[in-house]
Design an enzyme around this catalytic site. Structure first.
Site, PDB file in Angstrom:
ATOM      1  N   GLU A 195       2.831  -6.816  -1.099  1.00 54.80           N
ATOM      2  CA  GLU A 195       2.788  -6.699  -2.563  1.00 54.80           C
ATOM      3  C   GLU A 195       4.082  -6.109  -3.096  1.00 54.80           C
ATOM      4  OE1 GLU A 195       1.968  -2.582  -1.406  1.00 54.80           O
ATOM      5  OE2 GLU A 195       1.412  -4.541  -0.613  1.00 54.80           O
ATOM      6  N   CYS A 255      -1.130  -2.746   6.450  1.00 52.40           N
ATOM      7  CA  CYS A 255      -0.778  -1.374   6.811  1.00 52.40           C
ATOM      8  C   CYS A 255      -1.881  -0.700   7.629  1.00 52.40           C
ATOM      9  CB  CYS A 255      -0.420  -0.587   5.560  1.00 52.40           C
ATOM     10  SG  CYS A 255       0.595   0.874   5.907  1.00 52.40           S
ATOM     11  N   HIS A 272       4.112  -3.977   3.534  1.00 47.44           N
ATOM     12  CA  HIS A 272       3.430  -4.169   2.246  1.00 47.44           C
ATOM     13  C   HIS A 272       3.956  -5.408   1.524  1.00 47.44           C
ATOM     14  CE1 HIS A 272       1.051  -0.396   1.555  1.00 47.44           C
ATOM     15  NE2 HIS A 272       1.786  -0.041   2.602  1.00 47.44           N
TER      16      HIS A 272
END
Length: 368
Positions: free
Chosen positions: A346, A258, A344
């Site tokens: 995750e 990001c 992202h």
């Protein structure tokens, strides 16, 4: 059941557009950049994501608060966004393991919000006009007065440095200290789930404040460097650009997510820009140009890497592309073990299509 507030609230956009609704959270006034998130779940993870610092969130899903809040789902130590806009706000919650209601959570965090407004109309307006500043108040219900306060007190997100406001102030670690793989993390506003993904893969992480020079991190002798997500304009973060450039030129593997992706781009001479309204949600389609496979991704960003500049040079290549608007979603530095993605991996919340990127980072460190 809808939350029954006794007080009215007012939402005013910087161009004078106004919406009247009901007060939620703390009674007060707040201002920031208005943005929308299309995720159908995960509001607590969104509210505690440091990347939302200084922003008012419009949740597009129709019901907010219906499953309460649960402490382990925090993505940072505290709530980071500055205001909430939603349609129906639940007065009760139905999840057995929830700690308490979202209303109590917002009150304790000092977050001002507004419900019972047409979020579909607001989102379509932002998509048309672009992201803009806004102010919510449950104590100032005069539109002109609130608009004047908004225009004189709330700064533009453009040229705003915010990473140092949310970064850790002290060095800390996470994972197994006896691990063979050590990663120095530059915290520009990191989410806990990122560190968990690294630690669960056997990585020992040491997290450093945003303005830590490269030489200070290098003294720890890590196997690689991770550059985190975070808020604000990457174009005014020269301190981080210098650190990442040094990390990259050291020859050690580098992975950015990001804001970290944007900083890696700047470290290689590429510019960033403020997007029209950004990407925020859990279902953004991205194509991996290396494998040809597509991923459904979780995203939260209002700035991007200039694609036209990437097309004019041969040092950095595009690895991932957004299939909605063809914006840059991933890059790789050709002669270095450095890569990054705009989204992202995750994915907390969101699909897990992209978690292989953590494995690629580990592979790079094991090979170096």
């Amino acid at each position: 059941m809808k939350y029954q507030s006794r007080q009215d609230a007012l939402l005013v956009l910087e161009d004078g557009t106004a919406f009247v609704g009901k007060a939620i959270g703390k009674i007060g006034t707040t201002g920031g950049e208005l943005c929308f998130n299309t995720g159908m779940t995960g509001y607590q993870e969104i509210y505690t994501d440091p990347s939302y610092y200084g922003q008012i969130i419009v949740n597009t899903t129709a019901h907010i608060g219906n499953y309460g809040v649960f402490e382990p789902e925090q993505e940072s130590g505290s709530v980071k966004f500055c205001g909430l806009v939603c349609d129906e706000f639940a007065s009760i919650y139905s999840r057995k393991r929830a700690d308490h209601s979202l209303q109590r959570y917002l009150e304790e965090a000092g977050i001002v919000g507004i419900s019972d407004v047409d979020t579909r109309k607001i989102v379509r307006y932002i998509r048309s006009k672009g992201a803009m500043n806004a102010m919510i108040s449950s104590e100032i219900l005069d539109k002109d007065q609130l608009l004047h306060k908004l225009r004189t007190e709330v700064p533009s997100m453009l040229n705003l440095e915010l990473a140092t406001q949310v970064s850790t102030s002290t060095v800390y670690d996470m994972g197994n200290p006896s691990s063979d793989i050590k990663v120095a993390v530059l915290d520009l506003g990191i989410k806990k789930s990122i560190l968990k993904n690294l630690a669960n893969r056997g990585v020992y992480c040491k997290v450093f404040p945003a303005q830590t020079p490269f030489q200070e991190m290098k003294l720890w002798e890590p196997n690689g460097y991770f550059i985190s997500n975070g808020p604000g304009d990457p174009g005014v973060m020269d301190y981080a650009v210098d650190t990442v450039r040094d990390a990259q030129e050291s020859g050690s593997p580098v992975f950015g997510i990001c804001l970290g992706h944007q900083i890696l781009a700047r470290a290689n001479g590429l510019n960033t820009y403020k997007m029209h309204h950004g990407h925020r949600g859990l279902n953004h389609p991205v194509k991996n140009l290396i494998t040809g496979r597509c991923e459904v991704t979780s995203q939260n960003h209002g700035f991007g890497v200039a694609k036209d500049e990437l097309d004019k040079q041969d040092r950095v290549e595009i690895t991932h592309l957004n299939l909605n608007d063809q914006t840059v979603e991933g890059i790789r530095v050709k002669e270095r073990a450095a890569f990054s993605v705009q989204y992202h991996p995750e994915s907390s919340p969101g699909p897990h299509d992209s978690r292989y990127l953590f494995d690629e980072f580990i592979d790079n460190m094991q090979k170096s």
